[in-house]
Design a protein around this motif. Structure first.
Motif, mmCIF file in Angstrom:
data_model
loop_
_atom_site.group_PDB
_atom_site.id
_atom_site.type_symbol
_atom_site.label_atom_id
_atom_site.label_comp_id
_atom_site.label_asym_id
_atom_site.label_seq_id
_atom_site.Cartn_x
_atom_site.Cartn_y
_atom_site.Cartn_z
ATOM 1 N N ASN A 19 0.800 -1.235 0.000
ATOM 2 C CA ASN A 19 0.000 0.000 0.000
ATOM 3 C C ASN A 19 0.827 1.277 0.000
ATOM 4 O OD1 ASN A 19 -2.496 -1.537 0.293
ATOM 5 N ND2 ASN A 19 -1.819 -1.879 2.392
ATOM 6 N N VAL A 20 2.130 1.184 -0.188
ATOM 7 C CA VAL A 20 2.996 2.360 -0.096
ATOM 8 C C VAL A 20 3.529 2.730 -1.474
ATOM 9 C CG1 VAL A 20 5.200 3.219 0.813
ATOM 10 C CG2 VAL A 20 3.616 1.996 2.302
ATOM 11 N N GLY A 21 3.345 4.006 -1.803
ATOM 12 C CA GLY A 21 3.898 4.583 -3.021
ATOM 13 C C GLY A 21 4.734 5.798 -2.659
ATOM 14 N N LYS A 22 5.036 6.610 -3.649
ATOM 15 C CA LYS A 22 5.911 7.772 -3.450
ATOM 16 C C LYS A 22 5.363 8.754 -2.423
ATOM 17 C CE LYS A 22 7.838 7.595 -8.086
ATOM 18 N NZ LYS A 22 8.012 8.288 -9.353
ATOM 19 N N ARG A 58 -5.088 18.674 7.230
ATOM 20 C CA ARG A 58 -5.810 17.467 7.636
ATOM 21 C C ARG A 58 -5.809 16.520 6.444
ATOM 22 N NH1 ARG A 58 -7.262 14.917 11.915
ATOM 23 N NH2 ARG A 58 -9.208 13.781 11.818
ATOM 24 N N HIS A 59 -5.112 15.422 6.559
ATOM 25 C CA HIS A 59 -4.974 14.476 5.450
ATOM 26 C C HIS A 59 -6.216 13.597 5.329
ATOM 27 C CE1 HIS A 59 -0.720 15.259 4.500
ATOM 28 N NE2 HIS A 59 -0.729 15.727 5.728
ATOM 29 N N ASP A 60 -6.358 13.004 4.174
ATOM 30 C CA ASP A 60 -7.462 12.096 3.912
ATOM 31 C C ASP A 60 -7.453 10.984 4.967
ATOM 32 O OD1 ASP A 60 -8.703 9.606 2.647
ATOM 33 O OD2 ASP A 60 -9.168 11.136 1.143
ATOM 34 N N PRO A 61 -8.607 10.599 5.490
ATOM 35 C CA PRO A 61 -8.662 9.531 6.489
ATOM 36 C C PRO A 61 -8.077 8.203 6.010
ATOM 37 C CG PRO A 61 -10.774 10.643 6.366
ATOM 38 C CD PRO A 61 -9.925 11.176 5.248
ATOM 39 N N CYS A 62 -7.996 8.021 4.701
ATOM 40 C CA CYS A 62 -7.408 6.781 4.180
ATOM 41 C C CYS A 62 -5.936 6.658 4.566
ATOM 42 C CB CYS A 62 -7.569 6.711 2.671
ATOM 43 S SG CYS A 62 -9.292 6.628 2.159
ATOM 44 N N VAL A 63 -5.297 7.781 4.872
ATOM 45 C CA VAL A 63 -3.902 7.726 5.331
ATOM 46 C C VAL A 63 -3.827 6.944 6.637
ATOM 47 C CG1 VAL A 63 -1.909 9.108 6.068
ATOM 48 C CG2 VAL A 63 -3.279 9.836 4.095
ATOM 49 N N TYR A 64 -4.829 7.097 7.493
ATOM 50 C CA TYR A 64 -4.894 6.262 8.701
ATOM 51 C C TYR A 64 -4.807 4.784 8.309
ATOM 52 C CZ TYR A 64 -6.934 9.650 12.127
ATOM 53 O OH TYR A 64 -7.188 10.677 13.005
ATOM 54 N N ASP A 65 -5.632 4.408 7.329
ATOM 55 C CA ASP A 65 -5.724 3.004 6.935
ATOM 56 C C ASP A 65 -4.389 2.480 6.404
ATOM 57 O OD1 ASP A 65 -8.372 3.493 7.566
ATOM 58 O OD2 ASP A 65 -9.036 3.550 5.484
ATOM 59 N N VAL A 66 -3.706 3.309 5.621
ATOM 60 C CA VAL A 66 -2.393 2.918 5.111
ATOM 61 C C VAL A 66 -1.422 2.751 6.270
ATOM 62 C CG1 VAL A 66 -0.420 3.638 3.714
ATOM 63 C CG2 VAL A 66 -2.746 3.954 2.836
ATOM 64 N N PHE A 67 -1.426 3.700 7.199
ATOM 65 C CA PHE A 67 -0.524 3.607 8.349
ATOM 66 C C PHE A 67 -0.835 2.361 9.183
ATOM 67 C CE2 PHE A 67 0.633 8.423 8.762
ATOM 68 C CZ PHE A 67 1.374 8.342 7.600
ATOM 69 N N ILE A 68 -2.112 2.079 9.382
ATOM 70 C CA ILE A 68 -2.483 0.862 10.128
ATOM 71 C C ILE A 68 -1.948 -0.367 9.395
ATOM 72 C CG2 ILE A 68 -4.405 -0.601 10.891
ATOM 73 C CD1 ILE A 68 -6.056 2.061 11.137
ATOM 74 N N SER A 69 -2.138 -0.393 8.086
ATOM 75 C CA SER A 69 -1.723 -1.566 7.311
ATOM 76 C C SER A 69 -0.222 -1.795 7.382
ATOM 77 C CB SER A 69 -2.189 -1.457 5.854
ATOM 78 O OG SER A 69 -1.392 -0.563 5.100
#
Length: 99
Positions: A19-22, A58-69
């Motif tokens: 799930n990690v890109g640039k 305030r970043h997109d909440p999906c950033v939470y999901d990426v960090f969790i993953s």
């Protein structure tokens, strides 16, 4: 380009994380995370809050999901798509103890 890692023991570069890109690599660098092993034991919710504070956005909440993953992956869990963690994030943030 790096091939995505299948286990946390296979990984040497942030770009190999699922799930990690640039953009996420850039965010991790802002958090002073330059090696995948630095994610072990981290709190993804604190990482998100720190990122928002550093960028004053305030970043997109999906950033939470990426960090969790990626934290869970580096703590030994199998790779999952970032959206696999959306329900977990929503439940966590709705919990009175997260406030």
């Amino acid at each position: 380009m790096y091939e995505k890692a299948l286990t946390c023991t296979d990984i040497k570069h942030l770009e190999q994380l699922p799930n990690v890109g640039k953009a996420t690599v850039a965010d991790l660098h802002l958090l002073s995370i330059t090696e995948p092993q630095q994610l072990k034991g981290r709190n993804p919710y604190q990482m998100y809050d720190e990122l928002c504070a550093l960028t004053k956005v305030r970043h997109d909440p999906c950033v939470y999901d990426v960090f969790i993953s990626i934290v869970k992956f580096m703590n030994g869990e199998p790779p999952q798509t970032w959206w696999h963690y959306t329900a977990e994030r929503k439940a966590h943030l709705a919990s009175p103890s997260s406030l």
